[in-house]
Design an enzyme around this catalytic site. Sequence first.
Site, mmCIF file in Angstrom:
data_model
loop_
_atom_site.group_PDB
_atom_site.id
_atom_site.type_symbol
_atom_site.label_atom_id
_atom_site.label_comp_id
_atom_site.label_asym_id
_atom_site.label_seq_id
_atom_site.Cartn_x
_atom_site.Cartn_y
_atom_site.Cartn_z
ATOM 1 N N ARG A 149 -42.315 47.000 17.678
ATOM 2 C CA ARG A 149 -43.383 46.118 18.150
ATOM 3 C C ARG A 149 -43.912 46.692 19.459
ATOM 4 N NH1 ARG A 149 -41.951 41.435 20.678
ATOM 5 N NH2 ARG A 149 -40.120 42.215 21.753
ATOM 6 N N ARG B 184 -48.560 40.878 26.834
ATOM 7 C CA ARG B 184 -48.431 39.620 27.573
ATOM 8 C C ARG B 184 -49.832 39.191 27.979
ATOM 9 N NH1 ARG B 184 -44.219 40.667 32.143
ATOM 10 N NH2 ARG B 184 -42.505 40.621 30.665
ATOM 11 N N ARG C 259 -29.891 63.227 24.236
ATOM 12 C CA ARG C 259 -31.045 63.679 24.985
ATOM 13 C C ARG C 259 -30.592 63.702 26.442
ATOM 14 N NH1 ARG C 259 -35.162 66.568 24.473
ATOM 15 N NH2 ARG C 259 -37.060 65.837 25.432
ATOM 16 N N ARG D 252 -41.382 60.321 35.047
ATOM 17 C CA ARG D 252 -41.396 59.265 36.069
ATOM 18 C C ARG D 252 -41.176 59.874 37.438
ATOM 19 N NH1 ARG D 252 -37.395 54.397 34.562
ATOM 20 N NH2 ARG D 252 -35.731 55.909 34.844
ATOM 21 N N GLU E 166 -38.423 62.939 37.317
ATOM 22 C CA GLU E 166 -37.520 62.868 36.160
ATOM 23 C C GLU E 166 -38.126 63.626 34.981
ATOM 24 O OE1 GLU E 166 -35.736 58.918 35.746
ATOM 25 O OE2 GLU E 166 -36.023 59.100 33.582
ATOM 26 N N TYR F 221 -26.480 53.197 23.285
ATOM 27 C CA TYR F 221 -27.138 52.933 24.565
ATOM 28 C C TYR F 221 -26.834 51.492 24.963
ATOM 29 C CZ TYR F 221 -30.114 52.361 28.447
ATOM 30 O OH TYR F 221 -30.537 52.107 29.726
ATOM 31 N N ASP G 240 -27.283 48.788 28.174
ATOM 32 C CA ASP G 240 -27.677 48.483 29.543
ATOM 33 C C ASP G 240 -26.427 48.025 30.299
ATOM 34 O OD1 ASP G 240 -30.346 49.103 29.932
ATOM 35 O OD2 ASP G 240 -31.049 47.288 28.931
HETATM 36 P P1 FDA Z 1 -20.752 56.194 32.415
HETATM 37 O O1 FDA Z 1 -21.289 57.424 31.807
HETATM 38 O O2 FDA Z 1 -21.479 55.632 33.565
HETATM 39 O O3 FDA Z 1 -19.240 56.458 32.855
HETATM 40 C C1 FDA Z 1 -18.363 57.287 32.105
HETATM 41 C C2 FDA Z 1 -17.452 57.982 33.097
HETATM 42 O O4 FDA Z 1 -16.455 58.678 32.357
HETATM 43 C C3 FDA Z 1 -18.195 59.026 33.937
HETATM 44 O O5 FDA Z 1 -17.940 58.795 35.300
HETATM 45 C C4 FDA Z 1 -17.611 60.345 33.472
HETATM 46 O O6 FDA Z 1 -17.527 61.313 34.503
HETATM 47 C C5 FDA Z 1 -16.232 59.914 32.996
HETATM 48 N N1 FDA Z 1 -15.649 60.838 32.016
HETATM 49 C C6 FDA Z 1 -16.229 61.269 30.865
HETATM 50 N N2 FDA Z 1 -15.412 62.143 30.235
HETATM 51 C C7 FDA Z 1 -14.302 62.261 31.015
HETATM 52 C C8 FDA Z 1 -13.109 63.038 30.907
HETATM 53 N N3 FDA Z 1 -12.920 63.874 29.878
HETATM 54 N N4 FDA Z 1 -12.183 62.926 31.871
HETATM 55 C C9 FDA Z 1 -12.374 62.110 32.938
HETATM 56 N N5 FDA Z 1 -13.493 61.362 33.093
HETATM 57 C C10 FDA Z 1 -14.433 61.437 32.141
HETATM 58 N N6 FDA Z 1 -28.911 50.112 32.504
HETATM 59 C C11 FDA Z 1 -29.515 49.023 33.025
HETATM 60 O O7 FDA Z 1 -29.049 47.903 32.820
HETATM 61 N N7 FDA Z 1 -30.638 49.170 33.805
HETATM 62 C C12 FDA Z 1 -31.190 50.373 34.086
HETATM 63 O O8 FDA Z 1 -32.198 50.455 34.785
HETATM 64 C C13 FDA Z 1 -30.550 51.526 33.542
HETATM 65 N N8 FDA Z 1 -31.047 52.756 33.798
HETATM 66 C C14 FDA Z 1 -30.490 53.857 33.201
HETATM 67 C C15 FDA Z 1 -31.058 55.100 33.414
HETATM 68 C C16 FDA Z 1 -30.537 56.213 32.776
HETATM 69 C C17 FDA Z 1 -31.149 57.557 33.001
HETATM 70 C C18 FDA Z 1 -29.412 56.070 31.908
HETATM 71 C C19 FDA Z 1 -28.861 57.248 31.153
HETATM 72 C C20 FDA Z 1 -28.819 54.830 31.722
HETATM 73 C C21 FDA Z 1 -29.358 53.714 32.370
HETATM 74 N N9 FDA Z 1 -28.773 52.463 32.223
HETATM 75 C C22 FDA Z 1 -29.395 51.359 32.749
HETATM 76 C C23 FDA Z 1 -27.505 52.300 31.462
HETATM 77 C C24 FDA Z 1 -26.256 52.393 32.363
HETATM 78 O O9 FDA Z 1 -26.211 53.670 32.962
HETATM 79 C C25 FDA Z 1 -25.005 52.148 31.515
HETATM 80 O O10 FDA Z 1 -24.988 50.821 31.058
HETATM 81 C C26 FDA Z 1 -23.676 52.393 32.249
HETATM 82 O O11 FDA Z 1 -23.698 53.482 33.108
HETATM 83 C C27 FDA Z 1 -22.579 52.613 31.226
HETATM 84 O O12 FDA Z 1 -21.344 52.770 31.869
HETATM 85 P P2 FDA Z 1 -20.173 53.601 31.180
HETATM 86 O O13 FDA Z 1 -18.952 53.364 31.979
HETATM 87 O O14 FDA Z 1 -20.128 53.300 29.731
HETATM 88 O O15 FDA Z 1 -20.647 55.129 31.229
#
Ligand code: FDA
Length: 368
Positions: free
Chosen positions: A173, A177, A250, A281, A301, A349, A351
């Site tokens: 969609r 607004r 990506r 951005r 970005e 993905y 948030d």
């Molecule tokens: P995250 O990736 O943050 O943490 C995983 C951790 O595990 C990392 O620190 C990594 O180093 C560690 N790790 C991985 N493998 C490992 C290994 N082998 N050994 C040791 N450590 C290891 N959400 C929102 O609500 N509003 C927003 O505006 C945004 N904006 C946004 C922008 C962009 C560019 C992205 C990609 C994502 C967002 N998000 C968001 C989503 C948000 O980033 C997401 O919800 C959280 O970071 C997820 O947290 P996690 O702990 O799952 O992953």
Amino acid sequence: MKTYDYLIVGSGLFGSVFAHEAKNAGKRCLVIDRRKHAGGNLYCENIDGINVHEYGAHIFHTDNREVWQYVNSLVEFNRYTNSPIANYRGKLYNLPFNMNTFYQLWGVHTPAEAEEKLAEQRAEYANIECPANFEEQALKLCGHDIYETLIKGYTEKQWGRPARELPAEIIKRVPVRLTFDNNYFNDPYQGIPTGGYNRLIDALLSGVEVRLDTDYFANRAELDGLANVTVFTGMIDKYFDYRCGRLEYRSLRFDTKRLDTPNFQGNAVVNYTSADVPYTRVIEHKHFEYGTQPTTVVTYEYPDTWNEDKEPYYPINDKRNNAVANEYKRMAEAQGNVLFGGRLGQYAYFDMDDTIAEALRLFRQNIM
Ligand code: FDA
């Protein structure tokens, strides 16, 4: 007896919420992270007193009251409201698509005039019955002007492919607004932690043992041996040695600059929607916290193809990747003492609010 109840791999939001809950329940936790800092992608670098969102702009928004109360019990939030601006060939438009945007596009003043214009735009593509690709679907949903000005170039840059080669399902969609409301999100709760996201992570990990610069895969057997249960928030395909194939992502590339001016673009988020500008951005970080510093920091970005040396930012949830991910999820369910969570552990993905809700759910389901 093992030294810890939980080994938590990853100090991102998922791992930190899980650790916080486990610690409060009297459990012994060790959190490890391969990065030099805690917080995962929420981490902010402080430059000139400005919290720079190192891994992309993060704006907290939710319709989940429990999650909102949870984060507010840990830190205070400011009143930041995301109202991005789009720049198309030097002309500025408000987002999301609302009465301000329609005035800027067509000079219409009232909702009735905007509706008439939207209907006229859509009518041109009424003959498309089954859209064969993203472009046809978008044209059918919103017509030529919105698509060409605000959707096409941005989407092609994001996915690195022409819109005609992208599947129609990506866009279900195009929300419009008919009010003069530039608030990007529909959620009732929104803001940025006062003092930045590191404060939220610090509050979650307070009293929890954290080892940074520690890669799980460099010392897997020994680390697993330390705890009764492992909570794994890294890449699920890597955990299973890529036995069912590699998952694709990506990536993004960030070019961050410190500028000797107090206010570069007047808004935290400006999207560049034409294909001839290579970045999608520009983020001016100080505006997330109403900063008054004499300098500023901006980040350009760029969407990027992903490989092993780059950060896996967005899962590519197409048919092939979803099928592979489902195989891994089945294997994960069969693991007795390992729990998988977070955006990499679940190949989804999420948030931030979904991440917190998921971590709370997993903890409550599995509390020993
Ligand atoms: P995250 O990736 O943050 O943490 C995983 C951790 O595990 C990392 O620190 C990594 O180093 C560690 N790790 C991985 N493998 C490992 C290994 N082998 N050994 C040791 N450590 C290891 N959400 C929102 O609500 N509003 C927003 O505006 C945004 N904006 C946004 C922008 C962009 C560019 C992205 C990609 C994502 C967002 N998000 C968001 C989503 C948000 O980033 C997401 O919800 C959280 O970071 C997820 O947290 P996690 O702990 O799952 O992953």
